[in-house]
Scaffold this motif. Sequence first.
Motif, short mmCIF file in Angstrom:
data_model
loop_
_atom_site.label_atom_id
_atom_site.label_comp_id
_atom_site.label_asym_id
_atom_site.label_seq_id
_atom_site.Cartn_x
_atom_site.Cartn_y
_atom_site.Cartn_z
N UNK A 1 22.36 -36.61 -4.00
CA UNK A 1 21.74 -36.91 -2.06
C UNK A 1 21.85 -35.95 -1.88
N UNK A 2 21.54 -34.79 -2.65
CA UNK A 2 21.21 -33.14 -2.39
C UNK A 2 19.50 -33.03 -3.35
N UNK A 3 19.29 -33.55 -3.94
CA UNK A 3 18.31 -34.29 -5.13
C UNK A 3 16.90 -34.91 -3.12
N UNK B 1 17.93 -34.46 -0.04
CA UNK B 1 17.56 -33.82 1.10
C UNK B 1 16.24 -33.14 0.46
N UNK B 2 16.65 -32.01 -0.51
CA UNK B 2 15.70 -31.94 -0.81
C UNK B 2 14.05 -31.77 -0.99
N UNK B 3 13.85 -33.02 -1.39
CA UNK B 3 13.26 -33.58 -1.30
C UNK B 3 11.99 -33.93 0.27
N UNK B 4 12.96 -34.68 1.41
CA UNK B 4 12.38 -34.51 1.95
C UNK B 4 12.45 -33.06 3.23
N UNK B 5 14.04 -32.91 3.30
CA UNK B 5 13.33 -31.78 4.09
C UNK B 5 12.29 -30.65 3.55
N UNK B 6 12.74 -30.07 2.51
CA UNK B 6 11.29 -28.94 1.97
C UNK B 6 10.88 -29.58 0.52
N UNK B 7 10.20 -30.26 0.15
CA UNK B 7 9.20 -30.65 -0.56
C UNK B 7 7.95 -31.48 0.00
N UNK B 8 8.48 -32.50 0.62
CA UNK B 8 7.49 -33.18 1.59
C UNK B 8 6.73 -32.42 2.50
N UNK B 9 7.50 -31.34 3.40
CA UNK B 9 6.49 -30.44 3.90
C UNK B 9 6.12 -29.11 3.09
N UNK B 10 5.64 -29.21 1.88
CA UNK B 10 5.80 -27.96 1.46
C UNK B 10 4.45 -28.40 0.51
N UNK C 1 2.74 -31.12 2.67
CA UNK C 1 2.17 -31.13 3.81
C UNK C 1 1.49 -29.90 4.52
N UNK C 2 2.10 -28.89 3.78
CA UNK C 2 1.59 -27.43 4.23
C UNK C 2 -0.36 -27.56 4.35
#
Lengths: 304, 309
Positions: A19-21, A23-32, A34-35
């Motif tokens: 679940x944590x992974x 979350x991090x993929x959607x909340x942090x890594x995809x936006x990264x 997305x820059x």
Amino acid sequence: MTLATNMRRYWIFYVMMAPGVLFLIFNNYIPMLGTVIAFKNVNYADGIINSPWVWFDNFKYLFKTSDAWIITRNTLLYNISFIILNMIVPVAFAIMLNEMKNKLMAKFHQAVIFLAYFLSMVVVSYLVYGFLHDTHGFVNTSIMKWLGLEPLQWYFETKIWPFLLPIINTWKNVGYYTVLYLAAIIGIDDEYYEAATIDGASKWQQIKSVTIPLLMPTIIVLTLLQIGRVFYADFGLFFQVPRESGPLFPVTNVIDTYVYRTFIAMGDIGLSSAAGLYQSLVGFILVFLSNWFVRRVDKDSALF
Amino acid sequence: MQTEMSKSGSNPFNAISPTANTIINIGFMLYTIACLLPILLIVMVSLSNEQDVLTKGYSFIPNQIDFTAYKFLFTDWQQILRSYGVTIFVTIAGTILSLIIMALYAYPISRTDFPHRKFFTFFIFFTMLFNGGLVPWYLVYVNMLNLRDNIWALVLPLLVSAFFVLVIRTFFQSTIPVAILEAAKIDGASEMLIFFRIVTPLSLPVLATVALFSTVNYWNDWFLSLVFITDDKTLSIQYLMYKMLLNIQFLASNSNAASAIAAAGGQVSFPNETVRMAMAIMGIGPIVFAYPFFQKYFVKGLTVGAVKG
């Protein structure tokens, strides 16, 4: 150990972290990833992925406006003033609370000082509004009258906010830092003070040559951690408290509010994401540098 | 720190002079009063008569105590109740879920025998160093996950804090003896059983601290509503307060009382100023009332070094 035995033995760990992974993929890594839209001219007809590349056009446009300079200056100057105040005031408070004879009163004061930390910025904006509203606010209807001064349009006066915002920020955060510094002071070994009294040191001398030097590692670490975030502003403070008053923008617009306004209010994806990436990159460098300094002071307090 | 507030002050021969003590006392007294006055002002305005406020301005001493503002608020109880419902749901669901997810992530990376520990520690740690910024983050939640105007948009983004995961990991590493874990494993306990029966009960101090921070974060959040909520159905208490401060007409135009008056052709004006402050009290109230009870746990949590990476 091969991957297969690894998986057999630790598969449950991967399940636990899933679940944590996710979350991090959607909340942090995809936006990264997305820059990259900062380098595109996003239009909804082509969709985000198929929009044409414009490379550095958004950044060129951003740095041609006067906004880029204003938001950078505001973010840095406010944060620097916050960092200085967050160092001096809580250390002074902690030393005084520690010296108070009535411990029950000291605890009471500490509790009240800490309360502001738990109020949301919306509540803070109400509290400020109660004082500063131009026709009903307590300052204009009472204080200015007692002082024999003309009422002021507080939400239009750019001169006042550079002083007001640091005061509000300090009032809100002083409790948090006081708790941390007080804990550090209590951790100081009694023997230092005993030795100092035997040598005839006055209370003032003890504070100067025992308490503050022994508090130095804590002060440096807490300050450097804030310096690492000097490029990120407290969005709530700059968005809620001035009540989005347009005339105040020259002194209240910071990078975070600028990114929000150009995106949500103006819908300019390119400009907003360019400003966002500018903040992320400079912020990244600053975190790195400040952490490097933290490591040199106190290895255990470093982030990495 | 609860038992011995001071060390240097505990020695009666090394105490500060009575004059200095008095000065410090008076100074803190004044500061404490200054901290409480703004809240008192809001309380007093909410209890004032609207006409008095319009003529005299906000005042600490109302001419008369008037509950009209609260009466107006309670005729519109659906909106308030709904907003409390949203906030309470978000706070409870968010705190429980985030605690479980964070502890489950923290445990494997606390185990030195786990071969991918370094990778997964870095995977979460890196999010503290670099972030994609508002625009791509928003597009993920709105365009990919379709969460606009969805109550889960107020829960999901705050679920995992990298900082707290690392705090929990450090606590696991430093307080739970490896010998206990090994003994349990020899007895045939599964990792899940070890986690729920041994690790979490031993880690209650840090889990409680993280849960408290998370509760306050969810309760106080308005940013997610600002970004993701565009309809009037999913308004949390904080966001309702924000809308009322920005737009004095917000509650007035949505209120049953006001529309009933308007329908009857009445001329009674909505007591904007006092109702607004009464609304603020509804938002501040729970935190201020709960504060004396939870305050000391925060102080404890911060001072035992639990909240330190």
